[in-house]
Design a protein around this motif. Structure first.
Motif, PDB file in Angstrom:
ATOM      1  N   TYR A   1      -0.594 -13.885  18.817  1.00  0.00           N
ATOM      2  CA  TYR A   1      -0.259 -13.034  17.679  1.00  0.00           C
ATOM      3  C   TYR A   1       0.644 -11.891  18.114  1.00  0.00           C
ATOM      4  O   TYR A   1       0.749 -11.549  19.305  1.00  0.00           O
TER       5      TYR A   1
ATOM      6  N   ARG B   1       2.308 -11.333  12.566  1.00  0.00           N
ATOM      7  CA  ARG B   1       1.824 -12.696  12.327  1.00  0.00           C
ATOM      8  C   ARG B   1       1.396 -13.343  13.636  1.00  0.00           C
ATOM      9  O   ARG B   1       1.617 -12.791  14.712  1.00  0.00           O
TER      10      ARG B   1
ATOM     11  N   THR C   1      -1.004 -14.177   8.792  1.00  0.00           N
ATOM     12  CA  THR C   1      -0.223 -12.944   8.771  1.00  0.00           C
ATOM     13  C   THR C   1      -1.184 -11.755   8.818  1.00  0.00           C
ATOM     14  O   THR C   1      -2.283 -11.818   8.255  1.00  0.00           O
ATOM     15  N   ILE C   2      -0.756 -10.714   9.497  1.00  0.00           N
ATOM     16  CA  ILE C   2      -1.607  -9.527   9.634  1.00  0.00           C
ATOM     17  C   ILE C   2      -1.721  -8.774   8.304  1.00  0.00           C
ATOM     18  O   ILE C   2      -2.785  -8.309   7.927  1.00  0.00           O
TER      19      ILE C   2
ATOM     20  N   VAL D   1      -5.273  -7.013   8.026  1.00  0.00           N
ATOM     21  CA  VAL D   1      -5.234  -5.671   8.593  1.00  0.00           C
ATOM     22  C   VAL D   1      -6.420  -4.826   8.129  1.00  0.00           C
ATOM     23  O   VAL D   1      -6.850  -3.896   8.823  1.00  0.00           O
TER      24      VAL D   1
ATOM     25  N   LEU E   1      -9.167  -5.071  10.605  1.00  0.00           N
ATOM     26  CA  LEU E   1      -8.857  -4.520  11.917  1.00  0.00           C
ATOM     27  C   LEU E   1      -8.968  -3.002  11.847  1.00  0.00           C
ATOM     28  O   LEU E   1      -9.380  -2.442  10.836  1.00  0.00           O
TER      29      LEU E   1
ATOM     30  N   HIS F   1      -3.309   0.149  13.930  1.00  0.00           N
ATOM     31  CA  HIS F   1      -2.288  -0.895  13.866  1.00  0.00           C
ATOM     32  C   HIS F   1      -1.029  -0.385  13.165  1.00  0.00           C
ATOM     33  O   HIS F   1       0.099  -0.649  13.610  1.00  0.00           O
TER      34      HIS F   1
ATOM     35  N   ILE G   1      -9.298 -10.830  15.171  1.00  0.00           N
ATOM     36  CA  ILE G   1      -8.316 -11.719  14.531  1.00  0.00           C
ATOM     37  C   ILE G   1      -8.808 -13.158  14.562  1.00  0.00           C
ATOM     38  O   ILE G   1      -8.681 -13.899  13.578  1.00  0.00           O
TER      39      ILE G   1
END
Length: 232
Positions: free
Chosen positions: A63, A67, A84-85, A90, A93, A98, A168
């Motif tokens: 990653y 993405r 995709t983040i 997100v 996370l 980030h 993730i």
């Protein structure tokens, strides 16, 4: 007009600043900041897998900032998937950290371009204002390198302290749980490190440009000394 030596140094610094800009852009757009091996713990526990059988439950993950992808190995063959983040992952996370990494790199891109422009300016002429001269170039390079270091340090903290890779890997996994076996920083991460190093090199070049080397007189100049010069 700046001398030939200073022109060469500032031209080199401008090239390095532009290369740094390219490195950051490439690093941000490529999903290979981290790679790792993930173990499907749930599947391995269900069949009470021993060491030789664990290979069937070891997958891979990679990653970047936006993405990535992974190969899930839960005993029934590998299943590839991409993710995709933003905008959903997100939230699971450390969102603030980030986003800060991305902001730090965007600010570094800006200062890299400013450094590039001011190095070009110093190659063409000697600016009257100090902020546009070598002092300003040093400031922009210091800020660009500093923000890159902040981004790199923050990413390392997210990986090591906040277990970014494991979070993730387990995103939207309702049945299986994955644990990390191995993780390593990849090329895009090291591109950012190289970019910060480039700005450190620029600081060194600008420092060298401020050194006043003694002029070596030629024999012709020595021969032109008149009697009046000797008297004084």
């Amino acid at each position: 007009m700046p001398g030939c030596f200073k022109k060469t140094l500032f031209a080199s610094a401008s090239l390095i600043s532009f290369v740094s800009f390219i490195l950051i852009v490439v690093a941000m757009g490529t999903p290979k900041w981290m790679t790792g091996k993930i173990l499907c713990k749930t599947g391995a526990d269900l069949v009470n897998a021993t060491d030789p059988e664990l290979v069937k439950f070891i997958g891979e993950i990679y990653y970047g900032l936006f993405r990535g992808g992974k190969i899930r190995q839960c005993g029934l063959g590998g299943r590839r998937s991409k993710f995709t983040i933003f905008p959903h992952m997100v939230k699971k996370l450390n969102t603030g950290l980030h986003v800060m990494i991305i902001i730090f790199l965007c600010v570094a891109i800006f200062f890299s371009l400013v450094s590039f422009g001011f190095c070009i300016l110093n190659t063409i002429k000697v600016p009257y204002r100090a902020i546009k001269g070598p002092a300003g170039v040093c400031l922009w390079n210091f800020l660009a390198g500093g923000f890159i270091v902040l981004a790199v340090t923050s990413f390392m903290a997210a990986v090591k302290l906040h277990h970014l890779t494991e979070r993730i890997a387990n995103f939207r996994e309702n049945v299986f749980q994955f644990v990390m076996l191995e993780e390593r920083f990849e090329d895009c991460f090291w591109l950012c490190v190289a970019s910060a190093t480039a700005h450190a090199v620029n600081l060194l070049l600008i420092a060298i440009s401020g050194i006043h080397f003694p002029k070596i007189k030629t024999k012709t100049e020595e021969a032109n000394v008149t009697a009046e010069d000797i008297m004084y």
